[in-house]
Enzyme design. Structure first.
Site, short mmCIF file in Angstrom:
data_model
loop_
_atom_site.label_atom_id
_atom_site.label_comp_id
_atom_site.label_asym_id
_atom_site.label_seq_id
_atom_site.Cartn_x
_atom_site.Cartn_y
_atom_site.Cartn_z
N GLU A 165 -6.84 4.18 8.26
CA GLU A 165 -6.69 5.63 8.04
C GLU A 165 -7.99 6.20 7.46
O GLU A 165 -8.35 7.34 7.75
CB GLU A 165 -5.48 5.88 7.12
CG GLU A 165 -4.18 5.64 7.89
CD GLU A 165 -2.99 5.21 7.05
OE1 GLU A 165 -3.05 5.33 5.81
OE2 GLU A 165 -2.00 4.73 7.64
N GLU A 183 -5.00 -5.55 10.76
CA GLU A 183 -4.01 -4.50 10.95
C GLU A 183 -4.26 -3.78 12.28
O GLU A 183 -5.10 -2.85 12.34
CB GLU A 183 -4.09 -3.47 9.81
CG GLU A 183 -3.80 -4.04 8.45
CD GLU A 183 -3.25 -2.97 7.50
OE1 GLU A 183 -2.18 -3.19 6.95
OE2 GLU A 183 -3.90 -1.92 7.35
N SER A 212 3.70 -2.41 10.18
CA SER A 212 5.16 -2.38 10.29
C SER A 212 5.82 -3.71 9.91
O SER A 212 6.78 -4.15 10.55
CB SER A 212 5.59 -1.93 11.69
OG SER A 212 5.11 -0.62 11.94
N ASN A 241 0.86 -1.20 0.00
CA ASN A 241 0.00 0.00 0.00
C ASN A 241 0.89 1.24 0.00
O ASN A 241 1.52 1.55 1.01
CB ASN A 241 -0.89 -0.05 1.26
CG ASN A 241 -1.67 1.23 1.47
OD1 ASN A 241 -1.82 2.05 0.56
ND2 ASN A 241 -2.18 1.41 2.69
N LYS A 299 0.00 4.30 -0.14
CA LYS A 299 -0.65 5.46 0.48
C LYS A 299 -0.50 6.69 -0.41
O LYS A 299 -0.54 6.58 -1.63
CB LYS A 299 -0.09 5.71 1.88
CG LYS A 299 -0.08 4.46 2.75
CD LYS A 299 0.13 4.75 4.19
CE LYS A 299 0.31 3.44 4.93
NZ LYS A 299 0.15 3.57 6.35
N HIS A 354 -9.50 0.73 5.24
CA HIS A 354 -8.21 0.91 5.89
C HIS A 354 -8.41 1.78 7.15
O HIS A 354 -9.25 2.68 7.15
CB HIS A 354 -7.23 1.59 4.92
CG HIS A 354 -5.81 1.57 5.42
ND1 HIS A 354 -5.35 2.47 6.36
CD2 HIS A 354 -4.76 0.76 5.14
CE1 HIS A 354 -4.08 2.20 6.63
NE2 HIS A 354 -3.69 1.17 5.91
N GLY A 381 2.56 2.04 10.68
CA GLY A 381 3.43 3.19 10.52
C GLY A 381 4.14 3.62 11.79
O GLY A 381 4.68 4.71 11.88
C1 PEP Z 1 -0.65 -0.09 5.97
O1 PEP Z 1 -0.62 1.01 5.46
O2 PEP Z 1 -1.60 -0.82 5.76
C2 PEP Z 1 0.48 -0.50 6.81
C3 PEP Z 1 0.44 -1.68 7.36
O3 PEP Z 1 1.52 0.39 6.95
P1 PEP Z 1 2.98 0.08 7.60
O4 PEP Z 1 3.49 -1.19 7.00
O5 PEP Z 1 3.81 1.26 7.23
O6 PEP Z 1 2.78 -0.05 9.07
#
Ligand code: PEP
Length: 250
Positions: free
Chosen positions: A97, A167, A213, A9, A11, A95, A173
Site C-alpha cells: 500500500e 505478499e 488474506s 498489521n 493499518k 508494504h 484485503g
Molecule cells: C496486509 O495488510 O499486509 C495484509 C496481508 O492484509 P490482509 O490480511 O487483510 O490481506
C-alpha cells in the site's frame, strides 16, 4: 530451525480505546505461547499506549512505516529513533500500500531497512507482485528485482536480521489467498535469490512470512509449507479471536 513469526498489521483502523481493548484481550489469550514471535502493528498514535499494556508480555510492538533519518525537517514523518522510544521492536517496510499509494521505491525501502537496523529495529520487508504482473508471468522477475533493490549493500549479518513478508498484492484485503503451494513456490524462489546474493546458510535462516488474506480457515495449511515461517495478517488481526487462532496455527 526457523522460529515462526506472526504479525498483525492494523493499518489505519481502530480507535485508541478499541486498540487498548484488543491488546489487553490478546495479552490474556496468548500468554504462555513461547515457541513463536508475536507482533502487533498499530497506527503510530497508539504505539506508546499499546506498548505500556504489553510491556513484559510475549507480544511485541511494531510500526507500519518509518523515515530513514533520525530527526529533521520532514513534516509528517516518524523516525526510527522515535519508534524505539515508544517501545517498537519491529517495523513494516515497503508494504504494497505504501509502494502503490505513496510511491515508495526499492531505493527508499533499502534506505529504511539500513536505518532500521542501525536503530535496532527488525525490518519486516514486504515484497510481492500485482495481479497484472502475475498474469503476465512476471512474478519471479518482480520478486527478484525487489530482493536485489531492497537488500542492496547489506552484509550477510545485516540481512540475517531482516524478515521478509511475501505478499502477493492481489491477495491483500481481497479475500483471495495464494494456495499454499503457490506461496511456497515464491518463498523457495526468494531463498534461492538470497543464496545467490549472500550465501546458502543465510538463505536457509531468513524468516519469510506469507501475507494476503490469511484467516483462521487457511492458516494451518499455509503454515505447514516448508518455506513459510509465519504470517503478516491484515484484516483478521483486528479481532482477538481470529488473530489468536492464527497465532496458534497448528
Ligand atoms: C496486509 O495488510 O499486509 C495484509 C496481508 O492484509 P490482509 O490480511 O487483510 O490481506
Amino acid at each position: 530451525m526457523r522460529r515462526p513469526i506472526i504479525a498483525g498489521n492494523w493499518k489505519m483502523y481502530l480507535t485508541l480505546s478499541g486498540a487498548l481493548d484488543l491488546v489487553k484481550d490478546l495479552k490474556e489469550r496468548l500468554k504462555g505461547i513461547a515457541d513463536r514471535d508475536i507482533v502487533v502493528i498499530p497506527p503510530f498514535t497508539y504505539l506508546h499506549s499499546c506498548h505500556k499494556v504489553l510491556e513484559g508480555s510475549n507480544i511485541n510492538i511494531g510500526a507500519q512505516d518509518m523515515h530513514w533519518e533520525k530527526e529533521g525537517a520532514f513534516t509528517g514523518e516518524v523516525s526510527p529513533f522515535m519508534l524505539t522510544d515508544c517501545g517498537c521492536k519491529f517495523c513494516v517496510i515497503g508494504h504494497s500500500e505504501r509502494r502503490a499509494y505513496f510511491h515508495e521505491t526499492d531505493e527508499m525501502v533499502n534506505k529504511k531497512i539500513k536505518s532500521a537496523l542501525i536503530y535496532g529495529i527488525i525490518p519486516i520487508c514486504c515484497i510481492g507482485e500485482t495481479l497484472e504482473q502475475r498474469e503476465a508471468d512476471q512474478t519471479f522477475d518482480v520478486i527478484e528485482g525487489q530482493v536485489r533493490g531492497g537488500f542492496a549493500g547489506l552484509t550477510s549479518g545485516q540481512m540475517g536480521r531482516v524478515i521478509i513478508a511475501y505478499e502477493p498484492v492481489w491477495a491483500i484485503g481481497t479475500g483471495r489467498t495464494a494456495t499454499p503451494e503457490q506461496a511456497n513456490e515464491v518463498h523457495a524462489f526468494i531463498r534461492g535469490n538470497l543464496a545467490g546474493l549472500f550465501d546458502t546458510e543465510l538463505a536457509n535462516n531468513v524468516r519469510i512470512q506469507y501475507g494476503g488474506s490469511v484467516k483462521p480457515e487457511n492458516c494451518d495449511d499455509l503454515m505447514s509449507q516448508p518455506d513459510i515461517d509465519g504470517a503478516l495478517v491484515g484484516g483478521a488481526s483486528l479481532k482477538a479471536d481470529s488473530f489468536a487462532r492464527i497465532v496458534g496455527f497448528k
